[in-house]
Motif scaffolding. Sequence first.
Motif, PDB file in Angstrom:
ATOM      1  N   LEU A 152       0.824  -1.208   0.000  1.00 37.51           N
ATOM      2  CA  LEU A 152       0.000   0.000   0.000  1.00 37.51           C
ATOM      3  C   LEU A 152       0.858   1.258   0.000  1.00 37.51           C
ATOM      4  N   ASN A 153       1.976   1.195   0.718  1.00 39.81           N
ATOM      5  CA  ASN A 153       2.836   2.377   0.836  1.00 39.81           C
ATOM      6  C   ASN A 153       3.492   2.768  -0.487  1.00 39.81           C
ATOM      7  N   LEU A 154       3.511   1.841  -1.434  1.00 40.84           N
ATOM      8  CA  LEU A 154       4.126   2.118  -2.735  1.00 40.84           C
ATOM      9  C   LEU A 154       3.165   2.791  -3.703  1.00 40.84           C
ATOM     10  N   ILE A 155       1.895   2.850  -3.325  1.00 43.03           N
ATOM     11  CA  ILE A 155       0.883   3.424  -4.214  1.00 43.03           C
ATOM     12  C   ILE A 155       0.827   4.937  -4.028  1.00 43.03           C
ATOM     13  N   LYS A 156       1.122   5.672  -5.085  1.00 43.32           N
ATOM     14  CA  LYS A 156       1.157   7.134  -5.040  1.00 43.32           C
ATOM     15  C   LYS A 156       0.249   7.714  -6.119  1.00 43.32           C
ATOM     16  N   GLY A 157      -0.206   8.941  -5.873  1.00 40.57           N
ATOM     17  CA  GLY A 157      -1.031   9.637  -6.855  1.00 40.57           C
ATOM     18  C   GLY A 157      -2.362  10.041  -6.279  1.00 40.57           C
ATOM     19  N   LYS A 158      -3.165  10.729  -7.081  1.00 43.73           N
ATOM     20  CA  LYS A 158      -4.496  11.140  -6.646  1.00 43.73           C
ATOM     21  C   LYS A 158      -5.385   9.915  -6.466  1.00 43.73           C
ATOM     22  N   VAL A 159      -6.270  10.004  -5.494  1.00 43.06           N
ATOM     23  CA  VAL A 159      -7.060   8.835  -5.138  1.00 43.06           C
ATOM     24  C   VAL A 159      -7.889   8.328  -6.313  1.00 43.06           C
ATOM     25  N   ASP A 160      -8.377   9.218  -7.169  1.00 41.59           N
ATOM     26  CA  ASP A 160      -9.152   8.774  -8.332  1.00 41.59           C
ATOM     27  C   ASP A 160      -8.317   7.897  -9.261  1.00 41.59           C
ATOM     28  N   ASP A 161      -7.015   8.189  -9.330  1.00 39.50           N
ATOM     29  CA  ASP A 161      -6.140   7.463 -10.244  1.00 39.50           C
ATOM     30  C   ASP A 161      -5.634   6.138  -9.657  1.00 39.50           C
ATOM     31  N   VAL A 162      -5.583   6.038  -8.343  1.00 43.14           N
ATOM     32  CA  VAL A 162      -4.962   4.853  -7.718  1.00 43.14           C
ATOM     33  C   VAL A 162      -5.954   4.020  -6.921  1.00 43.14           C
ATOM     34  N   ARG A 163      -7.227   4.395  -6.930  1.00 44.41           N
ATOM     35  CA  ARG A 163      -8.220   3.645  -6.156  1.00 44.41           C
ATOM     36  C   ARG A 163      -8.222   2.165  -6.534  1.00 44.41           C
ATOM     37  N   GLY A 164      -8.143   1.895  -7.811  1.00 49.49           N
ATOM     38  CA  GLY A 164      -8.164   0.506  -8.265  1.00 49.49           C
ATOM     39  C   GLY A 164      -7.012  -0.311  -7.699  1.00 49.49           C
ATOM     40  N   GLU A 165      -5.829   0.293  -7.612  1.00 42.10           N
ATOM     41  CA  GLU A 165      -4.670  -0.415  -7.050  1.00 42.10           C
ATOM     42  C   GLU A 165      -4.886  -0.718  -5.573  1.00 42.10           C
ATOM     43  N   ILE A 166      -5.388   0.281  -4.848  1.00 40.86           N
ATOM     44  CA  ILE A 166      -5.614   0.090  -3.412  1.00 40.86           C
ATOM     45  C   ILE A 166      -6.663  -0.998  -3.178  1.00 40.86           C
ATOM     46  N   MET A 167      -7.759  -0.931  -3.934  1.00 37.79           N
ATOM     47  CA  MET A 167      -8.809  -1.931  -3.789  1.00 37.79           C
ATOM     48  C   MET A 167      -8.340  -3.302  -4.247  1.00 37.79           C
ATOM     49  N   GLY A 168      -7.389  -3.321  -5.161  1.00 37.50           N
ATOM     50  CA  GLY A 168      -6.835  -4.606  -5.590  1.00 37.50           C
ATOM     51  C   GLY A 168      -6.095  -5.297  -4.470  1.00 37.50           C
ATOM     52  N   VAL A 169      -5.313  -4.539  -3.711  1.00 41.88           N
ATOM     53  CA  VAL A 169      -4.612  -5.104  -2.552  1.00 41.88           C
ATOM     54  C   VAL A 169      -5.625  -5.584  -1.519  1.00 41.88           C
ATOM     55  N   GLU A 170      -6.655  -4.772  -1.292  1.00 45.27           N
ATOM     56  CA  GLU A 170      -7.704  -5.158  -0.338  1.00 45.27           C
ATOM     57  C   GLU A 170      -8.380  -6.446  -0.785  1.00 45.27           C
ATOM     58  N   GLY A 171      -8.610  -6.584  -2.080  1.00 43.96           N
ATOM     59  CA  GLY A 171      -9.272  -7.771  -2.614  1.00 43.96           C
ATOM     60  C   GLY A 171      -8.460  -9.036  -2.425  1.00 43.96           C
ATOM     61  N   ILE A 172      -7.146  -8.944  -2.597  1.00 47.86           N
ATOM     62  CA  ILE A 172      -6.284 -10.113  -2.373  1.00 47.86           C
ATOM     63  C   ILE A 172      -6.374 -10.551  -0.914  1.00 47.86           C
TER      64      ILE A 172
END
Length: 337
Positions: A152-172
């Motif tokens: 999660l700490n490696l994910i940078k950028g505006k939340v609209d642009d990175v929401r999918g990455e964050i939710m992907g980690v949550e999904g795993i």
Amino acid sequence: MSRIILSDRGTFLGKSSEQFRITRKDLPDVLVPARGVEQILVLGSGISVSSDAIQMADELGVEVVFASYYGKPMARLIPASLGGTVKTRREQYNAYNDSRGTNLARSFVRGKLKNQASLLKSFAKKWKGERQDLWGEFRNNSNQIEELIPRLNLIKGKVDDVRGEIMGVEGIGAEIYWRTWAKLIPDDWSFPGRDYPAARDQINSLLNFGYYLLEQEVWAAILYAGLDPYAGFLHADRPGKEKLVYDMMEEFRPMVVDRVVVSLAREMRQGHFQDDCRMTKDGIKIASKAFYGRLDERITYREKSQILRNIIRSQASSVATFLRGERPCYEPFTPRW
């Protein structure tokens, strides 16, 4: 402090001096001292509340929540004098387009993953020495969930642009968690996996009911912290959906709801559910008592004995102070297991 739960059609809640009066057909009236009430919960339809009772609730700071018969919040009465929100909400809206929004989204998921792992570890202890296979599986899977957090700490950028990455980690993490958590449920019940919102089994019905009650608590905490419950970060905006409430619920789900459902699965019976897997009136009473008992429970958190409900309020306040720049970061709720 007590809670008034009204669920029978034809019930009337009125005022008698400094007491709430509950009137039901063919039953004696019940008088409840108003100063000892913290919340009034109206479940379902066909229930009346007098304006005098509402006025007294407002004067004493008693929350009034209207929900479906199965606990889903529909409306909440809040004092017209509730204020102090302008600066907080302006910063909340601004944060959506800067690093604060992404920081919050990551923190909510970090708290959820940490607590999922902690819950699995706490249950694993009972198998150590007896079922080494299960003990090893729970420990290994909880470690896998924790190992996702640094990503999660490696994910940078505006939340609209990175929401999918964050939710992907949550999904795993969710996939690992639910298939492991399912082993805590007795064989008497069927739990094919998390099924929301249309629960087709009794365990998912219990989870949904617990999450609805948690939603009420988080909703209140957010309002009293001066935040907009509809302007979230982790969950994308949708009209009429309180996305910040869903965001903040994430870190509390494992410790407030999932843990209780494991116990309820051993206490409740098939007769506590209808054919469509929804709970009967008796089932709702048992589940309500268990979930509210958990919210009223004291735990040691940050070296202090605190009531879980108060911790939810404190966390909402922490979100607000972070958004206003009064603290450097938001730390999610992650108690020791």
